[in-house]
Motif scaffolding. Structure first.
Motif, PDB file in Angstrom:
ATOM      1  N   LYS A   1       0.824  -1.209   0.000  1.00 37.23           N
ATOM      2  CA  LYS A   1       0.000   0.000   0.000  1.00 37.23           C
ATOM      3  C   LYS A   1       0.859   1.260   0.000  1.00 37.23           C
ATOM      4  O   LYS A   1       0.610   2.204  -0.756  1.00 37.23           O
ATOM      5  CB  LYS A   1      -0.923  -0.009   1.224  1.00 37.23           C
ATOM      6  N   ALA A   2       1.877   1.255   0.860  1.00 40.95           N
ATOM      7  CA  ALA A   2       2.781   2.402   0.911  1.00 40.95           C
ATOM      8  C   ALA A   2       3.542   2.549  -0.399  1.00 40.95           C
ATOM      9  O   ALA A   2       3.750   3.663  -0.896  1.00 40.95           O
ATOM     10  CB  ALA A   2       3.751   2.245   2.078  1.00 40.95           C
ATOM     11  N   MET A   3       3.951   1.416  -0.978  1.00 45.45           N
ATOM     12  CA  MET A   3       4.681   1.454  -2.240  1.00 45.45           C
ATOM     13  C   MET A   3       3.794   1.987  -3.364  1.00 45.45           C
ATOM     14  O   MET A   3       4.235   2.790  -4.193  1.00 45.45           O
ATOM     15  CB  MET A   3       5.182   0.048  -2.573  1.00 45.45           C
ATOM     16  N   ALA A   4       2.541   1.532  -3.407  1.00 45.11           N
ATOM     17  CA  ALA A   4       1.621   1.990  -4.450  1.00 45.11           C
ATOM     18  C   ALA A   4       1.424   3.502  -4.380  1.00 45.11           C
ATOM     19  O   ALA A   4       1.459   4.202  -5.402  1.00 45.11           O
ATOM     20  CB  ALA A   4       0.276   1.271  -4.312  1.00 45.11           C
ATOM     21  N   HIS A   5       1.223   4.018  -3.179  1.00 43.85           N
ATOM     22  CA  HIS A   5       0.969   5.454  -3.018  1.00 43.85           C
ATOM     23  C   HIS A   5       2.188   6.290  -3.371  1.00 43.85           C
ATOM     24  O   HIS A   5       2.106   7.230  -4.186  1.00 43.85           O
ATOM     25  CB  HIS A   5       0.530   5.740  -1.583  1.00 43.85           C
ATOM     26  N   HIS A   6       3.334   5.974  -2.773  1.00 43.14           N
ATOM     27  CA  HIS A   6       4.498   6.840  -2.952  1.00 43.14           C
ATOM     28  C   HIS A   6       5.141   6.675  -4.325  1.00 43.14           C
ATOM     29  O   HIS A   6       5.712   7.645  -4.853  1.00 43.14           O
ATOM     30  CB  HIS A   6       5.512   6.585  -1.835  1.00 43.14           C
ATOM     31  N   ALA A   7       5.078   5.485  -4.905  1.00 48.79           N
ATOM     32  CA  ALA A   7       5.577   5.333  -6.271  1.00 48.79           C
ATOM     33  C   ALA A   7       4.753   6.196  -7.225  1.00 48.79           C
ATOM     34  O   ALA A   7       5.304   6.854  -8.122  1.00 48.79           O
ATOM     35  CB  ALA A   7       5.520   3.863  -6.686  1.00 48.79           C
ATOM     36  N   THR A   8       3.462   6.229  -7.019  1.00 47.64           N
ATOM     37  CA  THR A   8       2.601   7.071  -7.841  1.00 47.64           C
ATOM     38  C   THR A   8       2.914   8.548  -7.628  1.00 47.64           C
ATOM     39  O   THR A   8       2.981   9.330  -8.587  1.00 47.64           O
ATOM     40  CB  THR A   8       1.118   6.804  -7.511  1.00 47.64           C
ATOM     41  N   GLU A   9       3.133   8.954  -6.381  1.00 46.04           N
ATOM     42  CA  GLU A   9       3.468  10.342  -6.082  1.00 46.04           C
ATOM     43  C   GLU A   9       4.786  10.750  -6.731  1.00 46.04           C
ATOM     44  O   GLU A   9       4.967  11.900  -7.127  1.00 46.04           O
ATOM     45  CB  GLU A   9       3.553  10.548  -4.569  1.00 46.04           C
ATOM     46  N   LEU A  10       5.732   9.805  -6.818  1.00 46.53           N
ATOM     47  CA  LEU A  10       7.048  10.072  -7.391  1.00 46.53           C
ATOM     48  C   LEU A  10       7.088   9.800  -8.894  1.00 46.53           C
ATOM     49  O   LEU A  10       8.169   9.808  -9.491  1.00 46.53           O
ATOM     50  CB  LEU A  10       8.109   9.228  -6.676  1.00 46.53           C
ATOM     51  N   HIS A  11       5.914   9.492  -9.473  1.00 45.53           N
ATOM     52  CA  HIS A  11       5.798   9.219 -10.911  1.00 45.53           C
ATOM     53  C   HIS A  11       6.629   8.011 -11.329  1.00 45.53           C
ATOM     54  O   HIS A  11       7.256   8.010 -12.397  1.00 45.53           O
ATOM     55  CB  HIS A  11       6.198  10.460 -11.725  1.00 45.53           C
ATOM     56  N   ILE A  12       6.636   6.999 -10.481  1.00 45.92           N
ATOM     57  CA  ILE A  12       7.313   5.738 -10.775  1.00 45.92           C
ATOM     58  C   ILE A  12       6.239   4.696 -11.075  1.00 45.92           C
ATOM     59  O   ILE A  12       5.361   4.465 -10.242  1.00 45.92           O
ATOM     60  CB  ILE A  12       8.181   5.276  -9.579  1.00 45.92           C
ATOM     61  N   PRO A  13       6.267   4.051 -12.243  1.00 49.41           N
ATOM     62  CA  PRO A  13       5.280   3.004 -12.523  1.00 49.41           C
ATOM     63  C   PRO A  13       5.375   1.882 -11.484  1.00 49.41           C
ATOM     64  O   PRO A  13       6.469   1.438 -11.144  1.00 49.41           O
ATOM     65  CB  PRO A  13       5.685   2.501 -13.917  1.00 49.41           C
ATOM     66  N   VAL A  14       4.241   1.435 -10.977  1.00 45.92           N
ATOM     67  CA  VAL A  14       4.229   0.397  -9.943  1.00 45.92           C
ATOM     68  C   VAL A  14       3.189  -0.649 -10.301  1.00 45.92           C
ATOM     69  O   VAL A  14       2.045  -0.328 -10.648  1.00 45.92           O
ATOM     70  CB  VAL A  14       3.959   1.010  -8.546  1.00 45.92           C
ATOM     71  N   PHE A  15       3.607  -1.911 -10.226  1.00 49.08           N
ATOM     72  CA  PHE A  15       2.757  -3.051 -10.549  1.00 49.08           C
ATOM     73  C   PHE A  15       2.711  -3.984  -9.342  1.00 49.08           C
ATOM     74  O   PHE A  15       3.755  -4.260  -8.730  1.00 49.08           O
ATOM     75  CB  PHE A  15       3.297  -3.809 -11.769  1.00 49.08           C
ATOM     76  N   ILE A  16       1.521  -4.453  -8.990  1.00 48.58           N
ATOM     77  CA  ILE A  16       1.356  -5.352  -7.848  1.00 48.58           C
ATOM     78  C   ILE A  16       0.633  -6.603  -8.324  1.00 48.58           C
ATOM     79  O   ILE A  16      -0.449  -6.528  -8.902  1.00 48.58           O
ATOM     80  CB  ILE A  16       0.566  -4.679  -6.707  1.00 48.58           C
ATOM     81  N   ILE A  17       1.247  -7.774  -8.086  1.00 56.13           N
ATOM     82  CA  ILE A  17       0.676  -9.061  -8.456  1.00 56.13           C
ATOM     83  C   ILE A  17       0.164  -9.739  -7.185  1.00 56.13           C
ATOM     84  O   ILE A  17       0.917  -9.888  -6.220  1.00 56.13           O
ATOM     85  CB  ILE A  17       1.710  -9.975  -9.147  1.00 56.13           C
ATOM     86  N   VAL A  18      -1.104 -10.116  -7.163  1.00 56.08           N
ATOM     87  CA  VAL A  18      -1.702 -10.762  -5.989  1.00 56.08           C
ATOM     88  C   VAL A  18      -2.452 -12.016  -6.433  1.00 56.08           C
ATOM     89  O   VAL A  18      -2.861 -12.130  -7.595  1.00 56.08           O
ATOM     90  CB  VAL A  18      -2.665  -9.812  -5.245  1.00 56.08           C
ATOM     91  N   PRO A  19      -2.631 -12.976  -5.509  1.00 56.56           N
ATOM     92  CA  PRO A  19      -3.402 -14.179  -5.858  1.00 56.56           C
ATOM     93  C   PRO A  19      -4.850 -13.844  -6.190  1.00 56.56           C
ATOM     94  O   PRO A  19      -5.377 -12.793  -5.792  1.00 56.56           O
ATOM     95  CB  PRO A  19      -3.303 -15.034  -4.589  1.00 56.56           C
ATOM     96  N   THR A  20      -5.503 -14.733  -6.909  1.00 56.38           N
ATOM     97  CA  THR A  20      -6.891 -14.492  -7.323  1.00 56.38           C
ATOM     98  C   THR A  20      -7.857 -14.488  -6.146  1.00 56.38           C
ATOM     99  O   THR A  20      -8.961 -13.949  -6.253  1.00 56.38           O
ATOM    100  CB  THR A  20      -7.325 -15.565  -8.333  1.00 56.38           C
ATOM    101  N   ASN A  21      -7.473 -15.113  -5.016  1.00 60.11           N
ATOM    102  CA  ASN A  21      -8.361 -15.154  -3.855  1.00 60.11           C
ATOM    103  C   ASN A  21      -8.150 -13.972  -2.910  1.00 60.11           C
ATOM    104  O   ASN A  21      -8.653 -13.969  -1.790  1.00 60.11           O
ATOM    105  CB  ASN A  21      -8.169 -16.465  -3.093  1.00 60.11           C
ATOM    106  N   THR A  22      -7.415 -12.962  -3.341  1.00 57.08           N
ATOM    107  CA  THR A  22      -7.190 -11.774  -2.518  1.00 57.08           C
ATOM    108  C   THR A  22      -8.498 -11.004  -2.330  1.00 57.08           C
ATOM    109  O   THR A  22      -9.320 -10.928  -3.240  1.00 57.08           O
ATOM    110  CB  THR A  22      -6.146 -10.862  -3.169  1.00 57.08           C
ATOM    111  N   SER A  23      -8.669 -10.446  -1.148  1.00 61.05           N
ATOM    112  CA  SER A  23      -9.871  -9.675  -0.847  1.00 61.05           C
ATOM    113  C   SER A  23     -10.066  -8.539  -1.854  1.00 61.05           C
ATOM    114  O   SER A  23      -9.120  -7.789  -2.137  1.00 61.05           O
ATOM    115  CB  SER A  23      -9.784  -9.088   0.566  1.00 61.05           C
ATOM    116  N   PRO A  24     -11.266  -8.419  -2.415  1.00 66.11           N
ATOM    117  CA  PRO A  24     -11.532  -7.323  -3.363  1.00 66.11           C
ATOM    118  C   PRO A  24     -11.258  -5.947  -2.769  1.00 66.11           C
ATOM    119  O   PRO A  24     -10.851  -5.024  -3.485  1.00 66.11           O
ATOM    120  CB  PRO A  24     -13.014  -7.496  -3.699  1.00 66.11           C
ATOM    121  N   GLY A  25     -11.470  -5.822  -1.462  1.00 66.91           N
ATOM    122  CA  GLY A  25     -11.200  -4.542  -0.815  1.00 66.91           C
ATOM    123  C   GLY A  25      -9.732  -4.156  -0.870  1.00 66.91           C
ATOM    124  O   GLY A  25      -9.391  -2.986  -1.088  1.00 66.91           O
ATOM    125  N   LYS A  26      -8.835  -5.124  -0.684  1.00 66.57           N
ATOM    126  CA  LYS A  26      -7.398  -4.849  -0.743  1.00 66.57           C
ATOM    127  C   LYS A  26      -6.972  -4.491  -2.162  1.00 66.57           C
ATOM    128  O   LYS A  26      -6.142  -3.603  -2.364  1.00 66.57           O
ATOM    129  CB  LYS A  26      -6.612  -6.056  -0.234  1.00 66.57           C
TER     130      LYS A  26
END
Length: 475
Positions: free
Chosen positions: A177-202
């Motif tokens: 979560k911290a990486m997603a926010h600050h990478a976006t703020e710093l204009h760094i492309p960020v990709f997150i891979i999660v399992p298919t059973n991950t909570s939709p909220g997350k």
């Protein structure tokens, strides 16, 4: 502005980061975060460095000696052992894992551009537990986690070329979560891979922070393998939470703030277990500035990862990715050799607490401080609530509230269970004659005792003792 001041006798060089304007990164026109206005970061005067001596962390107790600064001061905060290099091997600066006080001081200058300085306030719980309690409210960060500190400094330590290509992760925790926010703020492309059973909220949360989230595989291992494959094929930097020098230095800025915010400090309580990176990073500047301050780690009794590692004398062989609904990241052994060695040298005590103690701490913080935190945020206070630290009675103690990421259904369950543990919620059954007015008389008795009835059920069909009797259940 950069200032260099040296003399013939080998004067000390001081580098000061560019001053920030009122509208930098997170100072967004009086933005409110979790009910608290963003605070203007307060820089640490680099001239203070000359006032501190050098600490030598040996195989035994901490030894402190006064020295005269005659050159470039490189105050070592960990023993001189061969630390593993950062797994990505692409981060500028000191990536050998050796953390110095200057590293943390420089990090404190730099993260003031993108991470707010959180308050450390006196708690109303002090009288109840017989000590001066101060709460370091790290849950007030934009993403609700202290890991923003290490993530921001880690991202700004990347080369310009790597920042242009982007980073990729394979987790759905606070680090992501911290990486997603600050990478976006710093204009760094960020990709997150999660399992298919991950909570939709997350998944939704990470996407709202600006990350491109891809669901793949049925396990964390599947997601990690896919993320590494994409990193190789596209030139992304694969990142995972580990004890690299920039990450630990960023986390260490919390300890530096605590020391400056609370005078005559006696002890600091921090989460341990899977949060050994924070424990090591925050303890480093505290022990450097005052070795007499007691640093205590707290971890769940059923997942005493750090205690087991200290008994064995080595960090965990593998980084276990365990999912626990209440404990969360406290049960993940994501720390390596560097963080373990620093913890072994700097931490005075590690205690364990039961889940009931954590639930009570969550309840106390909500009632007395109006603070909504998860298990990671409440576990430090849980040690005080459980009476595990009687030696701190009458002392001045800081408790770090490191995370506030708890979903509403889980919070509801935690509070209900905590009320039961605190003997404030109960249920009982009673048999009454099935006559008009008897139930009303029972309710009047409960009202006189100021009892709040949540639910009431009457049962007639399954009563075998008397056909004219009704069984009443209340809670």
């Amino acid at each position: 502005m950069a200032v260099s001041d040296s003399s013939e006798n080998g004067g000390q060089q001081v580098h000061q980061c560019p001053s920030t304007s009122s509208d930098s990164c997170h100072q967004r026109d009086g933005q409110i975060v979790n009910g608290c206005p963003l605070l203007q970061p307060r820089a640490i005067n680099p001239e203070r460095l000359k006032d501190f001596g050098e600490d030598e962390y040996l195989e035994k107790d901490v030894k402190t000696c006064d020295i005269t600064v005659t050159g470039h001061s490189e105050t070592q905060l960990s023993n001189a052992v061969n630390m593993p290099e950062h797994k990505t091997n692409r981060i500028r600066g000191n990536c050998s894992g050796q953390i110095q006080f200057e590293d943390i001081s420089v990090a404190a200058f730099k993260i003031s551009n993108g991470v707010q300085k959180t308050p450390c306030t006196y708690s109303r719980l002090s009288k109840q537990y017989g000590m001066d309690l101060y709460l370091k409210k790290e849950y007030l960060h934009y993403t609700g986690t202290v890991k923003e500190r290490g993530v921001w400094y880690l991202l700004t330590s990347l080369s310009k070329e790597q920042q242009r290509k982007g980073v990729i992760l394979a987790s759905d925790n606070n680090f992501s979560k911290a990486m997603a926010h600050h990478a976006t703020e710093l204009h760094i492309p960020v990709f997150i891979i999660v399992p298919t059973n991950t909570s939709p909220g997350k998944v939704k949360t990470c996407r709202e922070y600006g990350a491109l989230v891809i669901t793949y595989g049925n396990s964390v291992q599947d997601s990690q393998s896919h993320a590494k494959k994409l990193a190789t094929e596209n030139g992304y930097l694969y990142l995972q939470e580990e004890d690299s020098a920039p990450y630990l230095a960023g986390l260490g800025t919390m300890g530096l703030e605590v020391f400056e915010q609370v005078n005559k400090l006696d002890a600091v309580i921090l989460p341990a277990g899977g949060e050994c990176n924070l424990l090591a990073g925050a303890a480093a500047p505290i022990k450097h500035l005052n070795p007499g301050i007691t640093v205590i780690g707290v971890e769940p009794e059923s997942y005493s990862t750090l205690q087991q590692c200290l008994e064995l004398g080595q960090p965990p062989a593998d980084s276990a990715c365990t999912s626990h609904r209440i404990y969360g990241e406290l049960v993940n052994s994501s720390f390596g050799s560097n963080a373990f060695q620093m913890t072994k040298k700097l931490i005075d005590k590690v205690v364990t607490v039961k889940v009931e103690d954590i639930l009570l701490a969550i309840l106390r913080l909500m009632e007395y401080e109006r603070a909504i935190v998860d298990a990671e945020g409440a576990i430090g206070l849980a040690a005080v609530v459980a009476g595990k630290l009687p030696e701190l009675k009458g002392k001045r103690v800081v408790v770090a509230l490191c995370s506030g990421n708890i979903d509403v259904p889980l919070l509801h369950q935690c509070l209900d269970r905590a009320l039961v543990v605190d003997n404030r919620l109960c249920k009982f059954s009673i048999q009454l004659t099935d006559c008009a007015g008897d139930l009303t008389k029972l309710l009047e008795i409960l009202a006189r005792e100021e009892v709040h009835v949540l639910n009431i059920t009457q049962e007639r069909a399954f009563i075998t003792s008397d056909i004219f009797v009704v069984k009443v259940r209340k809670n």
